[in-house]
Design a protein around this motif. Structure first.
Motif, mmCIF file in Angstrom:
data_model
loop_
_atom_site.group_PDB
_atom_site.id
_atom_site.type_symbol
_atom_site.label_atom_id
_atom_site.label_comp_id
_atom_site.label_asym_id
_atom_site.label_seq_id
_atom_site.Cartn_x
_atom_site.Cartn_y
_atom_site.Cartn_z
ATOM 1 N N SER A 59 57.730 36.093 52.112
ATOM 2 C CA SER A 59 56.518 36.648 52.735
ATOM 3 C C SER A 59 55.208 36.037 52.257
ATOM 4 O O SER A 59 54.190 36.198 52.922
ATOM 5 N N SER A 60 55.196 35.422 51.074
ATOM 6 C CA SER A 60 53.952 34.839 50.559
ATOM 7 C C SER A 60 54.275 33.918 49.387
ATOM 8 O O SER A 60 55.396 33.941 48.854
ATOM 9 N N GLY A 61 53.266 33.180 48.964
ATOM 10 C CA GLY A 61 53.435 32.329 47.795
ATOM 11 C C GLY A 61 53.598 33.147 46.517
ATOM 12 O O GLY A 61 54.364 32.780 45.626
ATOM 13 N N THR A 62 52.879 34.249 46.438
ATOM 14 C CA THR A 62 52.999 35.126 45.264
ATOM 15 C C THR A 62 54.435 35.646 45.148
ATOM 16 O O THR A 62 55.033 35.626 44.066
ATOM 17 N N ASP A 63 54.973 36.097 46.273
ATOM 18 C CA ASP A 63 56.355 36.577 46.269
ATOM 19 C C ASP A 63 57.336 35.455 45.935
ATOM 20 O O ASP A 63 58.346 35.685 45.257
ATOM 21 N N HIS A 85 43.882 28.121 34.511
ATOM 22 C CA HIS A 85 43.073 27.529 35.586
ATOM 23 C C HIS A 85 43.963 27.409 36.830
ATOM 24 O O HIS A 85 44.571 26.370 37.107
ATOM 25 N N THR A 86 44.091 28.521 37.562
ATOM 26 C CA THR A 86 44.957 28.585 38.741
ATOM 27 C C THR A 86 44.543 29.789 39.568
ATOM 28 O O THR A 86 43.693 30.586 39.144
ATOM 29 N N ALA A 87 45.153 29.918 40.741
ATOM 30 C CA ALA A 87 45.000 31.144 41.519
ATOM 31 C C ALA A 87 45.607 32.283 40.699
ATOM 32 O O ALA A 87 46.636 32.099 40.044
ATOM 33 N N VAL A 88 44.986 33.449 40.744
ATOM 34 C CA VAL A 88 45.484 34.571 39.940
ATOM 35 C C VAL A 88 46.934 34.882 40.276
ATOM 36 O O VAL A 88 47.689 35.413 39.447
ATOM 37 N N ALA A 89 47.361 34.526 41.477
ATOM 38 C CA ALA A 89 48.736 34.792 41.924
ATOM 39 C C ALA A 89 49.780 34.265 40.948
ATOM 40 O O ALA A 89 50.830 34.891 40.751
ATOM 41 N N THR A 90 49.517 33.125 40.327
ATOM 42 C CA THR A 90 50.501 32.515 39.424
ATOM 43 C C THR A 90 50.826 33.472 38.279
ATOM 44 O O THR A 90 51.994 33.727 37.963
ATOM 45 N N VAL A 91 49.772 33.993 37.684
ATOM 46 C CA VAL A 91 49.955 34.887 36.534
ATOM 47 C C VAL A 91 50.412 36.280 37.002
ATOM 48 O O VAL A 91 51.267 36.915 36.385
ATOM 49 N N PRO A 135 54.404 25.012 35.892
ATOM 50 C CA PRO A 135 53.233 24.173 36.137
ATOM 51 C C PRO A 135 52.693 24.389 37.546
ATOM 52 O O PRO A 135 53.448 24.751 38.459
ATOM 53 N N VAL A 136 51.397 24.175 37.713
ATOM 54 C CA VAL A 136 50.742 24.312 39.020
ATOM 55 C C VAL A 136 50.179 22.946 39.400
ATOM 56 O O VAL A 136 49.416 22.356 38.625
ATOM 57 N N HIS A 137 50.550 22.460 40.573
ATOM 58 C CA HIS A 137 50.008 21.177 41.057
ATOM 59 C C HIS A 137 48.691 21.485 41.772
ATOM 60 O O HIS A 137 48.604 21.431 43.002
ATOM 61 N N GLU A 161 58.089 25.181 39.787
ATOM 62 C CA GLU A 161 56.846 24.513 40.219
ATOM 63 C C GLU A 161 56.066 25.409 41.172
ATOM 64 O O GLU A 161 56.614 25.896 42.159
ATOM 65 N N ASP A 162 54.775 25.566 40.896
ATOM 66 C CA ASP A 162 53.874 26.235 41.842
ATOM 67 C C ASP A 162 53.276 25.149 42.733
ATOM 68 O O ASP A 162 52.368 24.415 42.328
ATOM 69 N N CYS A 163 53.831 25.050 43.943
ATOM 70 C CA CYS A 163 53.433 24.004 44.902
ATOM 71 C C CYS A 163 52.548 24.567 46.012
ATOM 72 O O CYS A 163 52.462 23.979 47.095
ATOM 73 N N ALA A 164 51.886 25.685 45.750
ATOM 74 C CA ALA A 164 51.104 26.348 46.797
ATOM 75 C C ALA A 164 49.961 25.474 47.304
ATOM 76 O O ALA A 164 49.432 25.720 48.388
ATOM 77 N N GLN A 165 49.584 24.445 46.512
ATOM 78 C CA GLN A 165 48.487 23.563 46.941
ATOM 79 C C GLN A 165 48.941 22.112 47.046
ATOM 80 O O GLN A 165 48.101 21.215 47.149
ATOM 81 N N SER A 166 50.245 21.859 46.995
ATOM 82 C CA SER A 166 50.682 20.459 46.863
ATOM 83 C C SER A 166 51.736 20.032 47.878
ATOM 84 O O SER A 166 52.502 19.102 47.601
ATOM 85 N N PHE A 185 56.225 27.700 47.404
ATOM 86 C CA PHE A 185 55.162 27.289 48.329
ATOM 87 C C PHE A 185 54.503 28.508 48.946
ATOM 88 O O PHE A 185 55.152 29.521 49.194
ATOM 89 N N SER A 186 53.217 28.376 49.219
ATOM 90 C CA SER A 186 52.482 29.353 50.021
ATOM 91 C C SER A 186 52.118 28.684 51.335
ATOM 92 O O SER A 186 51.786 27.496 51.360
ATOM 93 N N PHE A 187 52.177 29.436 52.418
ATOM 94 C CA PHE A 187 51.691 28.953 53.719
ATOM 95 C C PHE A 187 50.516 29.809 54.185
ATOM 96 O O PHE A 187 50.330 30.041 55.375
ATOM 97 N N THR A 190 44.948 28.576 54.968
ATOM 98 C CA THR A 190 44.153 27.397 54.602
ATOM 99 C C THR A 190 44.936 26.360 53.796
ATOM 100 O O THR A 190 44.394 25.309 53.452
ATOM 101 N N LYS A 191 46.194 26.638 53.465
ATOM 102 C CA LYS A 191 46.955 25.661 52.665
ATOM 103 C C LYS A 191 47.255 24.415 53.502
ATOM 104 O O LYS A 191 47.080 24.414 54.719
ATOM 105 N N ASN A 192 47.740 23.359 52.870
ATOM 106 C CA ASN A 192 47.968 22.104 53.596
ATOM 107 C C ASN A 192 48.936 22.301 54.757
ATOM 108 O O ASN A 192 48.815 21.642 55.783
HETATM 109 C C1 LIG Z 1 47.673 30.357 47.313
HETATM 110 C C2 LIG Z 1 48.274 30.248 45.967
HETATM 111 C C3 LIG Z 1 49.272 31.127 45.511
HETATM 112 C C4 LIG Z 1 49.627 32.387 46.224
HETATM 113 O O1 LIG Z 1 50.033 32.263 47.522
HETATM 114 P P1 LIG Z 1 49.849 33.500 48.521
HETATM 115 O O2 LIG Z 1 50.595 33.026 49.728
HETATM 116 O O3 LIG Z 1 48.400 33.682 48.759
HETATM 117 O O4 LIG Z 1 50.500 34.684 47.898
HETATM 118 C C5 LIG Z 1 49.875 30.865 44.293
HETATM 119 N N1 LIG Z 1 49.498 29.830 43.532
HETATM 120 C C6 LIG Z 1 48.521 28.980 43.908
HETATM 121 C C7 LIG Z 1 48.166 27.837 43.014
HETATM 122 C C8 LIG Z 1 47.861 29.169 45.134
HETATM 123 O O5 LIG Z 1 46.888 28.335 45.490
#
Ligand SMILES: *Cc1c(COP(=O)(O)O)cnc(C)c1O
Length: 372
Positions: A59-63, A85-91, A135-137, A161-166, A185-187, A190-192
């Motif tokens: 359902s989301s990148g956080t999930d 230094h990341t989106a709060v979602a990572t932590v 790690p977060v890319h 790997e947190d690939c939400a931006q990569s 991955f997050s979709f 605004t993500k890529n």
């Molecule tokens: C966007 C993002 C997330 C979270 O993704 P959501 O789909 O918004 O839950 C996690 N980590 C990073 C680095 C992000 O940019």
């Protein structure tokens, strides 16, 4: 004068409107709205695009991050090494899994985990059991995966790997998301690669982890209505899968457009007192954000705003300094000097595939005017 937004998910929709509307109509006519054929087709297409065996839509990148941690049996008493230094979602995802986040500083001059700082933290970890590195890319630049994977091997740790931006960024020829045990991955629109709502994906080459991810995604079911383990509900909506499948064939060219715009920024801003994005040798950067640094950040933003140019800050405060986390996250071993130092200096310039060259040139000339 036209406004130039910092990002514009609507432009991505309009460019592919016929394909996206067609996909939505198909899903509506099909009558299955959660998981099912559309989700399976997109999972297979995205996994193939990444070069991994299994994709599990969520359902989301956080999930995706929480699910990945749970599939690795990570929970209470376990230490997960990540960055502040990341989106709060990572932590947030690490805490939702019940584990403890240990925050590592970023590299000087870059924005991703400093493997040397990670090594010192692993030598003297806080109380708990070190189990994983996350790690977060960030911004679309691959982290130092050689250093991170080497430490993971030596310490017997999982790599998530947190690939939400990569999406599509490569490290030494290998796509980010194909290097660790599980990638997330997050979709977000605004993500890529963006859906038109929330959506995410986990990916892995490991069949056992894939089976665990699938079960935990839906209540821990192995068989319908019978929970074999404790799970969650983070199913991917069929309509988002259809939309994402329609957009996936354009991801490579969208990334190439971001890279061309970034190259134009690089050239137009090169001689200014700004630190421009760098890219590690042998890596490709997909410019989810084009981030520059200057101590005059706030004044620069104000100037650009006055010229109708939108900017962003990703992110205004590192996670460990936000009220919900202040004073209770582990920082090792020497604090987070680089993370803390840059927070007041970073600014994200406009960046999205449909941004015109003329708009980039206007951002460049207004930025030059500010520094003159
Ligand atoms: C966007 C993002 C997330 C979270 O993704 P959501 O789909 O918004 O839950 C996690 N980590 C990073 C680095 C992000 O940019």
């Amino acid at each position: 004068m036209d406004q130039i937004p910092q990002t514009d998910p609507r432009a991505g929709y309009l460019e592919h409107q016929a394909d996206i509307d067609g996909a939505i109509a198909r899903v509506l006519a099909g009558g299955q709205f959660i998981l099912g054929r559309e989700v399976e087709a997109f999972e297979a297409a995205f996994a193939a695009w990444l070069g991994v065996k299994h994709g599990i839509g969520v359902s989301s990148g956080t999930d995706a991050l929480e699910l990945a941690l749970r599939a690795c049996d990570i929970g209470s008493g376990d230490l997960v090494f990540t960055v502040s230094h990341t989106a709060v979602a990572t932590v947030a995802a690490i805490e939702r899994a019940g584990a403890t986040a240990v925050l590592i500083d970023i590299e000087a001059g870059g924005y991703t985990m400093d493997a040397a700082a990670l090594e010192s933290a692993l030598r003297a970890p806080p109380p708990g059991r070190p189990v994983a590195i996350l790690p977060v890319h960030l911004y679309g630049e691959p982290a130092d995966m050689t250093g991170i994977l080497d430490l993971a091997r030596r310490h017997g740790l999982r790599v998530i790997e947190d690939c939400a931006q990569s999406h599509g960024a490569a490290y030494r020829g290998q796509t980010t998301g194909s290097l660790g045990d599980i990638s997330c991955f997050s979709f977000y629109p605004t993500k890529n690669l963006g859906a038109l709502g929330d959506a995410g994906m986990t990916a892995t080459d490991d069949a056992d982890l894939a089976a665990a991810l699938r079960e935990i995604r839906e209540y821990g079911w192995r068989q319908r209505y019978i929970s074999a383990r404790v799970g969650m509900n983070t199913r991917l909506a069929s309509i988002q899968a259809g939309i994402l499948a329609a957009k996936l064939p354009h991801l490579h060219s969208d990334n190439a457009r971001r890279q061309a715009l970034a190259a134009r920024f690089d050239e137009g801003l090169a001689d200014l007192p700004l630190r421009l994005p760098r890219c590690r040798a042998g890596s490709s950067h997909v410019y989810h954000q084009y981030v520059v640094r200057t101590p005059a950040r706030d004044a620069l933003r104000e100037h650009l705003s006055g010229a109708g140019i939108g900017t962003g800050i990703h992110y205004p405060a590192p996670v460990h300094l936000q009220p919900a986390y202040l004073g209770r996250l582990a920082e090792f071993p020497a604090g987070l000097p680089e993370t803390t130092r840059i927070a007041g200096h970073i600014v994200s310039l406009p960046m999205y595939p449909q941004l015109s060259v003329a708009a980039v040139d206007r951002v460049i000339s207004e930025t030059r005017r500010f520094f003159k």
